[in-house]
Design a protein around this motif. Structure first.
Motif, short mmCIF file in Angstrom:
data_model
loop_
_atom_site.label_atom_id
_atom_site.label_comp_id
_atom_site.label_asym_id
_atom_site.label_seq_id
_atom_site.Cartn_x
_atom_site.Cartn_y
_atom_site.Cartn_z
N THR A 90 0.77 -0.92 0.34
CA THR A 90 0.07 -0.25 0.22
C THR A 90 0.62 1.51 -0.03
O THR A 90 0.55 2.76 -0.24
N ASP A 101 3.21 3.90 -1.37
CA ASP A 101 3.65 4.87 -2.27
C ASP A 101 5.98 5.47 -2.20
O ASP A 101 5.43 5.28 -1.28
N PRO A 102 5.80 5.12 -3.26
CA PRO A 102 7.28 5.39 -2.96
C PRO A 102 7.73 7.18 -2.71
O PRO A 102 6.85 7.75 -3.74
N LEU A 103 8.53 7.67 -2.32
CA LEU A 103 8.60 8.76 -1.58
C LEU A 103 9.19 9.30 -2.28
O LEU A 103 8.78 10.52 -3.23
N TYR A 104 9.74 9.11 -3.44
CA TYR A 104 11.14 9.96 -4.43
C TYR A 104 10.32 8.66 -5.92
O TYR A 104 10.98 7.71 -5.95
N ALA A 105 11.01 9.38 -6.69
CA ALA A 105 11.15 8.36 -8.52
C ALA A 105 12.08 8.89 -8.84
O ALA A 105 12.22 9.97 -8.90
N ALA A 106 13.13 7.88 -9.51
CA ALA A 106 13.96 8.24 -10.51
C ALA A 106 13.78 8.77 -11.68
O ALA A 106 11.73 8.74 -11.78
N MET A 143 20.12 17.46 -16.35
CA MET A 143 19.32 17.57 -15.63
C MET A 143 18.15 18.11 -16.95
O MET A 143 16.81 17.70 -16.76
N GLN A 198 14.13 17.85 -16.14
CA GLN A 198 13.57 17.89 -14.39
C GLN A 198 13.66 19.50 -14.41
O GLN A 198 13.16 19.86 -13.59
N TYR A 216 10.31 20.44 -12.66
CA TYR A 216 10.52 20.48 -10.99
C TYR A 216 10.92 22.05 -10.76
O TYR A 216 10.76 22.74 -9.73
N MET A 217 12.27 22.69 -11.19
CA MET A 217 12.84 23.48 -10.53
C MET A 217 11.98 24.85 -11.24
O MET A 217 12.26 26.13 -10.44
N LYS A 240 -6.81 3.20 -1.12
CA LYS A 240 -5.52 4.45 -1.70
C LYS A 240 -6.26 4.74 -2.89
O LYS A 240 -7.01 4.78 -3.38
N PRO A 278 5.60 11.60 -6.31
CA PRO A 278 6.88 11.14 -5.67
C PRO A 278 7.22 12.42 -6.16
O PRO A 278 7.73 13.00 -6.95
N MET A 279 8.58 12.81 -5.09
CA MET A 279 9.48 14.10 -5.48
C MET A 279 10.54 13.01 -6.23
O MET A 279 11.17 11.80 -6.80
N ARG A 304 13.99 12.32 -7.75
CA ARG A 304 15.40 10.88 -6.79
C ARG A 304 16.05 12.31 -6.41
O ARG A 304 17.13 12.31 -5.66
N TRP A 305 16.30 12.88 -7.01
CA TRP A 305 17.54 14.26 -7.60
C TRP A 305 17.43 15.22 -6.36
O TRP A 305 18.18 15.84 -5.86
N TRP A 306 16.28 15.68 -5.90
CA TRP A 306 16.03 16.79 -4.69
C TRP A 306 16.57 15.98 -3.86
O TRP A 306 17.30 16.66 -2.97
#
Lengths: 522, 289
Positions: A20, A22-27, A223, A226, A230-231, B4, B28-29, B31-33
């Protein structure tokens, strides 16, 4: 004997169970954009050539300002606090011109974004231009999409290592050249170039080059999308500037859906087939790695490469171009209503096509005239007004300024013959790169005379000749005294008049106050 | 944990929080962050090693770079001092008229003198050098002991009526209260006030008597016409500037029992260079001769 059936089984699960959670970070997922040719790709090459040329060539342009000022056309002289732009010289107190430029940039962005969407992002943003450049280098060294994917997946070998070293080497060179060009805007370019190559440049120059090299290499090489997603704040802000009449890159699903890889087979089977053959060319060429067919999205920088890719496919299969096109939301909605009977039925592409497979006459299409709408005209008018206002102010601006500060402690001095004296600090600003001679005179204070510390002029009583160096401020200590019988009040107004001798004949004046004690007033 | 919830448009899970129908996506954030975050930690560690960081009981860790704000301030002060050194040497080596003749030197000396004035002189002469009763205004063109740069320098260097300095400027007006009668003193005061038209409607006999008394008792120092003398420090009685007041009563009191200001000698305290700078500054106030 144990009996498991007697035990109550709870329907519960750990809150942090892997299933259940979810990953906090995604590559970051690697994107391998395919090469594409077409109208918009050619436009982007042209914009890239122009913007890069402006960036690299500008500091090397010369502009003769005479012997007393630098001859670099565009120069930000931080040490002397001057900004030179061709025939314009800006002093720090005139920095509001930069505010004007920023206002123009703001209105320009409103105009462009409300008319043609995120054109800035897609074509002119340095992040886009440099990423495009880095991708072109990458493609030249490692090959197109498939070759790059294969190389990426391949185990390390001498060949792979060689290509990678070469690619990153060229990237670093481009990055150094980018940072290197930046510092030329802040110093005399030819001198600084020699200093850089002989290792004598100031530490701040090296430091700036190092930082910009790092950001260029990281943002352009690694980057890429990205940064945009994101920035950068612009994707969020620009989205708010668009409306239903703004052009944006659109997948026209009212003619594309339902997708079918084999249209004839589908037709033979009695199924309806849209123009989209689901070849995914639009996805393969996208530098952001998205699928435009999902509709407008935050990540889309509207570079329009998917239009080029799709048009090439449409041409090949003999369908009308523009399955992906620049379209407004209003046109899109009208066509969608046409294809779905106002949203009551699934998309039926036959309703937007005529019998020969071309597009129906009823399909709304974009016309340039639609760009001329009140909103755009208002932005254009505001942009032009600010621009004209700046030009107007710039043409008529003073190149001679006079500032006067009256002594406050003491406000006045009684002299031995009973006359009253006031002291002033007078600042003359000669804002052109030529030495100039001015006449500083006293006007409107009956009977008064003045003296200036450091200037001996026995004949002078109310008027002095003052030389000011090119592009400099000269501070004068001026004493004005008035005989007691001429004093007409505790606070009299008079004028310091400054007139240029010869030259442009410029003049300036300052209205000052002459203070006297009450007992001195007749 | 609640089921969910998936957002229909994006297909992304939501946090389950809802505000007026708007639900927050749980994207999700990148990864590089996270790497950037770790990078700042590494940077902070390097910073702690390189720069002063940990407070100890009496001091703090010094850091490998040996940086300190105090040393930096010291270096800036030293640089400023070094920048001034040439000028200071030139001021020390030149006599005051040469300083006045040199634009750059005069500008430097004026600024330095202004600073010294604010510390040493404002207590009596006022922050604007405007003086007050008994303390001369230095802005005006009336000088008891002379207003050339050299005169001013000498006055500052050795003071006025300052006993410890043998070279001090000295003069003392006698008190006439024991010598003349009150009427005679009043007559003199009327005559003096008349120099500047301050005698009002005094009768001619009284003025004539005052003039005779003035010529006998006062003119030796103040001059026949009341013009005063820089050599004797005797003030001019003909101008608009009065140290102790210009009314007949003020003058009467001053003739009867004069007051004398004292100014200390500054050369031994401040040194020759600063005294020169002070003289240049005072001369620059507008009244210098």
């Amino acid at each position: 004997m144990s009996d498991a059936s007697k035990v109550e089984i709870f329907d519960v699960e750990a809150v942090n169970a892997a299933r259940t959670r979810d990953p906090l970070y995604a590559a970051r997922k690697k994107i391998f954009p395919r090469r594409v040719d077409g109208t918009y790709r050619r436009l982007k090459w042209a914009v890239m050539a122009v913007t890069l040329a402006i960036y690299y060539i500008t500091p090397w342009l010369r502009w003769d300002r005479g012997p007393h000022a630098p001859d670099q056309a565009v120069l930000i002289d931080l040490a002397n606090r001057r900004f030179y732009f061709f025939f314009i010289e800006i002093w720090p107190q005139e920095f509001y011109y930069v505010a004007g430029l920023l206002i123009m940039a703001g209105f320009g962005l409103f105009l462009v974004t409300s008319s043609v969407g995120r054109a800035w992002c897609g074509y002119a943003c340095p992040q886009t231009v440099w990423t495009d450049l880095f991708m072109a280098i990458e493609r030249r060294i490692e090959g197109d999409r498939n070759a790059r994917m294969k190389l990426d997946a391949a185990p390390w070998s001498a060949g792979k290592l060689g290509k990678r070293v070469l690619k990153h080497g060229v990237w670093v060179l481009v990055a150094v050249a980018t940072g290197g060009a930046w510092v030329f805007y802040f110093a005399d370019a030819p001198t600084l170039a020699v200093d850089l190559f002989t290792g004598r440049a100031a530490p701040v120059a090296w430091f700036t080059i190092a930082i910009l090299t790092a950001t260029t290499y990281i943002f352009g090489g690694h980057m890429r999308e990205q940064v945009c997603t994101y920035m950068c704040p612009w994707p969020r802000i620009q989205a708010a500037m668009m409306d239903e009449n703004s052009l944006t890159v659109t997948y026209n699903d009212w003619r594309g859906e339902p997708r079918a890889r084999g249209a004839r087979r589908a037709a033979a089977a009695g199924q309806v087939a849209g123009d989209c053959v689901d070849c995914n060319a639009c996805v393969a060429v996208c530098p952001m790695g998205i699928d435009i067919r999902h509709g407008q999205q935050l990540e889309c920088i509207t570079c329009a490469l998917c239009i080029d890719a799709c048009d090439a496919v449409m041409e090949k299969i003999g369908k009308p171009l523009g399955l992906i096109s620049y379209a407004t939301l209003a046109d899109y909605q009208a066509n969608m209503d046409l294809a779905t009977d106002g949203g009551t039925a699934p998309i039926d592409p036959r309703k937007t096509h005529d019998d020969s497979g071309g597009l129906s006459d009823k399909v709304a299409s974009f016309h340039l005239r639609k760009l001329l709408r009140p909103r755009a005209l208002v932005y254009l008018a505001a942009w032009v007004l600010v621009g004209l206002g700046m030009v107007f102010v710039l043409m008529g601006r003073d190149r001679l300024q006079v500032n006067v500060l009256a002594d406050r402690n003491p406000q006045y001095v009684v002299l031995s013959d009973g006359s009253i004296r006031n002291g002033y600090t007078v600042k003359l600003l000669n804002m052109v790169p030529e030495p100039r001679v001015f006449t500083l005179s006293l006007d409107g204070l009956p009977g008064a005379g003045m003296s200036i510390t450091g200037i001996d002029d026995p004949a002078a009583a109310t008027s002095y000749t003052v030389e000011v160096e090119p592009d400099r401020l000269r501070t004068l200590k001026v004493y004005v005294s008035q005989p007691r019988d001429a004093i007409a009040g505790t606070s009299q107004h008079f004028t310091f008049a400054v007139d240029e001798q010869g030259g442009m004949g410029e003049s300036a004046s300052y209205r000052a106050t002459f203070d006297a004690p009450a007992e001195a007033v007749q | 944990m609640a089921e969910k919830q998936i957002d229909d448009v994006t297909g992304t899970a939501t946090t389950g929080h809802e505000w007026d129908g708007i639900r927050e996506l749980d994207t999700p954030m990148p990864r590089w962050w996270l790497w950037v975050y770790y990078g700042t930690i590494v940077w902070a560690l390097g910073y702690v090693i390189a720069y002063p960081a940990w407070p100890l009981v009496n001091t703090a860790t010094r850091g490998l770079l040996g940086y300190s704000t105090r040393a930096e301030a010291r270096a800036e002060l030293d640089a400023a001092e070094a920048g001034r050194a040439d000028y200071l040497a030139a001021v020390a080596a030149s006599d005051i008229d040469d300083i006045m003749a040199d634009d750059a030197l005069r500008t430097f000396a004026t600024a330095a003198g202004a600073a010294a004035f604010r510390v040493n002189c404002v207590q009596c002469h006022g922050s604007g050098a405007q003086g007050s009763a008994g303390y001369p205004n230095l802005n005006d063109d009336d000088w008891l002991w002379g207003g050339t740069p050299e005169d001013i320098r000498l006055t500052i260097a050795h003071g006025i009526r300052y006993e410890p300095d043998p070279d001090t400027r000295w003069s003392e007006m006698p008190g006439f209260g024991d010598v003349l009668t009150a009427t005679e003193i009043n007559r003199i005061a009327l005559h003096v006030a008349a120099f500047t038209g301050g005698a009002g409607d005094a009768d001619a006999d009284a003025l004539a008597e005052g003039e005779a008394l003035y010529l006998d008792n006062c003119a030796a120092c103040h001059g026949d016409a009341g013009e005063g003398s820089h050599d004797l420090g005797a003030p001019s009685l003909r101008d608009a500037i009065w140290l102790y007041g210009s009314s007949v009563a003020d003058i009467t009191r001053q003739v009867r029992s004069p007051r004398h200001g004292v100014m200390p000698a500054w050369q031994d305290r401040l040194g020759e260079t600063t005294v020169k700078e002070l003289a240049v500054y005072v001369h620059s106030l507008g009244g210098g001769e």
